[in-house]
Enzyme design. Structure first.
Site, PDB file in Angstrom:
ATOM      1  N   THR A 356      -5.046  -5.562  29.082  1.00  0.00           N
ATOM      2  CA  THR A 356      -5.702  -5.906  30.343  1.00  0.00           C
ATOM      3  C   THR A 356      -5.460  -7.365  30.724  1.00  0.00           C
ATOM      4  O   THR A 356      -5.040  -8.183  29.912  1.00  0.00           O
ATOM      5  CB  THR A 356      -7.212  -5.639  30.263  1.00  0.00           C
ATOM      6  OG1 THR A 356      -7.746  -6.304  29.116  1.00  0.00           O
ATOM      7  CG2 THR A 356      -7.486  -4.154  30.165  1.00  0.00           C
ATOM      8  N   ASP A 419      -6.004  -8.678  17.411  1.00  0.00           N
ATOM      9  CA  ASP A 419      -6.653  -9.068  18.669  1.00  0.00           C
ATOM     10  C   ASP A 419      -6.245 -10.479  19.088  1.00  0.00           C
ATOM     11  O   ASP A 419      -7.040 -11.225  19.652  1.00  0.00           O
ATOM     12  CB  ASP A 419      -8.178  -8.959  18.549  1.00  0.00           C
ATOM     13  CG  ASP A 419      -8.875  -8.964  19.910  1.00  0.00           C
ATOM     14  OD1 ASP A 419      -8.180  -8.847  20.939  1.00  0.00           O
ATOM     15  OD2 ASP A 419     -10.110  -9.106  19.946  1.00  0.00           O
TER      16      ASP A 419
END
Length: 591
Positions: A356, A419
Site C-alpha cells: 500500500t 515489514d
C-alpha cells in the site's frame, strides 16, 4: 442537509404538518430535511446540526447542495425542486438558530490601514477576531485601539512536507542556535476525544489546518483560535491503523482542503468554511482498506493512497480532479495474475499482496514526476506463498504526474518478511554529485540503509548502513540490491533480527538542509524477535502473519543522526534519553 448522512431521509409531509403553517419554506424543510437534521436544524438521529453552519454558505452554495446532494455521503439530491421552492427553503433555513449561542453574526470591522471589511464573525477575543468576509475569504484581525489590523503568515507550510520536494526545510532564520533555548509556547489548542496525534499542521495565508481521524480544524495560526471544525462519525467495524484514530494531515490547493477519511474516502472541503464540497470512495473498507495519509496537491490533481498493507489489501496510488473529485488515473502497486511483474509473485499470495501507499509522496514540477513510497508485501512476516521479489512492494515508484504511467522503480527490500516497508519520505535534492549537477532522491530506509538515487532514471548511486546493527543483510550489491543473510526469516519459535520491525527509521519526517549539506533523521538502534503465525486472509481481520517484540536484554536507543549525502557517513549523532516510543521527526531551518 449540509453534511454527510448515512441513510437517505426523505419524509413526506403529513396533513397535520401542512396544516400548521402556510409557510412553503417550512413545508419544504419538514418534508425534505427535518427527518434527518431535526425540526429546528440542530441535529437528529441521522444527520448533523446545520443551524450554525448556514450563515457561512452563500445562496449559490445552498442551491447547489439542495439540487445536487452529496451522493457519496448518502445525502439525496432534489433536482426537481423549483426555483421558487428553493428560494423559500433557503429563506427558512437562514432563520434557524443554534440551541446554544447565537451562531455567526454579521459585522463591519474598521481597519487600521483604512476602509472596512464586512462579514461573519467566526470567533473573537479581546485581542483578535476571525472573520469570514463577504469576499468569501478568511480575515485574521488583531485589535489596535478602536480598529483592527489584518495579519497573515510570514511564510506558509502548504503541504505535508512543507514543499513538494519533501526536504522539510524552512528558509526562515529567526530561530537560531543562540535563541532556540528561549522559545516558549505561544498558544495551545486541544483536540478533544482524539488519540495520539500524528498529523503535520499545514499553514496557508495564516490559517492552520490540523487533523485527527475524520476531523479537520481550521485555526488562526497566530492566535490558536478555532475558525471552523469539520467532523464526521468514525467508521464502526474498521480494521487497520485508521481504526486507532490516525490521520496525518491535509493538502491545500486554491479554495479547497483535501483529506482522507478513516474508511478510505477522499473528501474536499471549502478552505474558508469547512463545507463538504465532494466525496469519493477510493476503495471498499469492508475489504480491509483504510486511510491515514495526507494527500499531495499536484497541479490540478490531488494524489493519495490508502492503508491496509497489514490487512492484505491490494495497494494503489490514485489521482483525482481537484474540482470534481473524478478519478483521473490509478497505478496499482501490485499486479494481478497475468499482468506485468506478476512473475515476481509466485504462489497464491498475489491475491492479497499489500504494497500500500499510505504515506505522502513527493513531486518534482520540472520533471513532472511524482515519487511515491510503497509498503510491505502481505502477509508481513511470511513469504511462503509469495515467492520472488514481490514488486512493487518496499519501493519508490516514479510516476508521470498527468497520467500515472510508471517511469521507473527502485526496490529496497525484495521479498520482505520483516515489514521493512519504504514508507519514509523520499527527499528530492538538487546537488553537485561527483563534480556535476544532478537531481537526487535520498531516503533513510527502514531496513537500516541510507540510499541516494538519480531521480531522473532511478539509478542507484550510493547505499550505506546508518543503523548500528543490521543482521538481515551483509551489505548491498553495486546495483543496490541487499545481500541477504541466510536463515533470518521469522520462525515459529521467534528469530532475533536487527533492526526491529519498527525499523531503523520509520514514517516520521526527515530533513535536508542545503546550507549544511546534511540529512537529518531520527533513528532506532533496536533489535527484535520476529515470530511467524500461519493464517489465512479474512475480511475484517489483520494479516500480518505473525508478531514481534523487542529483543530481551537488549536496551533500545533513539538517536538523531546527521548524514552527509555525498558519502553516507554519519557526521554527528545525538543519543536521546527515555523510552524509545516517540514518533516525532525533524525540521531544519536557515537559522
Amino acid at each position: 442537509m449540509l453534511l454527510a448522512i448515512l441513510l437517505i431521509c426523505v419524509l413526506l409531509p403529513t396533513s397535520a404538518a401542512l396544516a400548521q403553517s402556510s409557510d412553503s419554506g417550512r413545508h419544504a424543510f419538514v418534508s425534505r430535511c427535518a427527518g434527518c437534521h431535526g425540526s429546528d436544524g440542530n441535529g437528529g438521529e441521522l444527520g448533523p446540526a446545520i443551524a450554525a453552519r448556514v450563515p457561512s454558505r452563500t445562496d449559490e452554495d445552498l442551491t447547489s447542495l439542495f439540487k445536487q446532494g452529496l451522493p457519496a455521503s448518502g445525502m439525496p439530491a432534489f433536482p426537481s425542486m423549483s426555483d421558487a421552492e428553493t428560494g423559500e427553503l433557503i429563506r427558512y433555513v437562514r432563520g434557524l438558530r443554534p440551541r446554544t449561542g447565537s451562531g455567526p453574526v454579521r459585522t463591519t470591522i474598521p481597519l487600521t490601514e483604512g476602509g472596512v471589511v464586512d462579514g461573519l464573525v467566526l470567533n473573537q477575543s479581546a485581542l483578535d477576531l476571525q472573520l469570514l468576509g463577504d469576499d468569501r475569504s478568511i480575515h485574521l484581525l488583531r485589535k489596535s485601539g478602536g480598529r483592527y489590523r489584518a495579519v497573515t503568515s510570514q511564510a506558509d507550510w502548504p503541504s505535508y512536507n512543507g514543499q513538494t520536494s519533501g526536504s522539510r526545510y524552512s528558509p526562515l532564520a529567526q530561530i537560531t542556535t543562540s535563541n532556540v533555548s528561549r522559545t516558549v509556547p505561544k498558544w495551545i489548542f486541544s483536540l478533544p476525544n482524539t488519540s495520539r496525534l500524528q498529523a503535520t499542521p499545514v499553514v496557508v495565508n495564516g490559517v492552520m489546518y490540523v487533523t485527527s481521524a475524520n476531523e479537520c480544524y481550521a485555526l488562526d495560526a497566530g492566535a490558536g483560535r478555532q475558525i471552523w471544525h469539520y467532523q464526521r462519525p468514525r467508521t464502526k467495524g474498521l480494521v487497520g491503523n485508521a481504526a486507532g484514530g490516525i490521520n496525518r494531515g491535509v493538502a491545500v490547493a486554491g479554495d479547497r482542503v483535501f483529506m482522507v477519511t478513516d474508511h478510505a474516502h477522499l473528501i474536499a472541503l471549502n478552505r474558508f468554511t469547512g463545507a463538504l464540497l465532494w466525496e469519493i470512495e477510493m476503495a471498499d473498507w469492508h475489504q480491509n482498506y483504510n486511510a491515514t495519509g495526507a494527500p499531495l496537491a499536484v497541479g490540478r490533481l490531488v494524489v493519495t493512497g490508502t492503508s491496509g498493507g497489514d490487512e492484505g489489501v491490494r495497494g494503489f496510488i490514485a489521482a483525482f480532479d481537484q474540482v470534481t473529485g473524478k478519478e483521473v488515473w490509478r497505478f496499482w502497486t501490485a499486479p494481478r495474475p497475468g499482468e506485468p511483474k506478476a512473475e515476481t509473485w509466485q504462489g497464491k499470495g498475489i491475491a492479497h499482496p499489500g504494497a500500500t501507499a499510505w504515506l505522502t509522496g513527493t513531486y518534482d514540477p520540472e520533471l513532472d514526476t511524482v515519487y511515491w513510497p510503497t509498503g510491505n508485501p502481505s502477509p508481513d512476516l511470511i513469504g511462503d506463498d509469495r515467492g520472488g521479489d514481490n514488486l512493487y512492494s518496499d519501493s519508490i515508484v516514479a510516476l508521470d504526474a498527468k497520467t500515472g504511467t510508471l517511469k521507473w522503480h527502485f526496490q529496497f527490500t525484495p521479498h520482505d518478511v520483516w515489514d521493512y516497508d519504504a514508507q519514509e519520505t523520499p527527499a528530492l535534492i538538487d546537488a553537485t554529485w561527483q563534480n556535476r549537477p544532478r537531481k537526487l532522491l535520498v531516503q533513510a530506509n527502514r531496513n537500516g540503509y541510507f540510499y541516494v538515487l538519480d531521480r531522473t532514471d532511478g539509478r542507484f548511486l550510493l547505499g550505506k548502513q546508518y543503523a548500528s546493527n543490521i543482521t538481515w543483510a551483509r551489505g548491498l550489491t553495486p546495483e543496490g540490491r541487499p545481500i541477504i543473510v541466510p536463515n533470518m526469516e521469522p520462525s515459529l519459535e521467534g528469530k532475533r533480527v536487527c533492526p526491529s520491525l519498527e525499523g531503523a527509521s520509520n514514517w516520521y519526517s526527515t530533513s535536508f538542509n542545503p546550507a549544511t549539506g546534511l540529512y537529518y533523521v531520527q533513528t532506532n538502534d533496536k533489535c527484535g524477535v520476529f515470530t511467524r503465525t500461519p493464517m489465512e486472509w479474512q475480511a475484517g481481520k489483520g494479516f500480518m502473519g505473525g508478531s514481534f517484540k523487542q529483543a530481551p536484554g537488549e536496551p533500545a536507543q533513539r538517536i538523531l543522526r546527521a548524514i552527509d549525502i555525498q558519502t553516507g557517513s554519519i557526521v554527528w549523532e545525538l543519543p536521546q534519553t527515555g523510552a524509545v516510543d516517540s514518533w516525532g521527526g525533524t525540521l531544519s531551518t536557515a537559522g
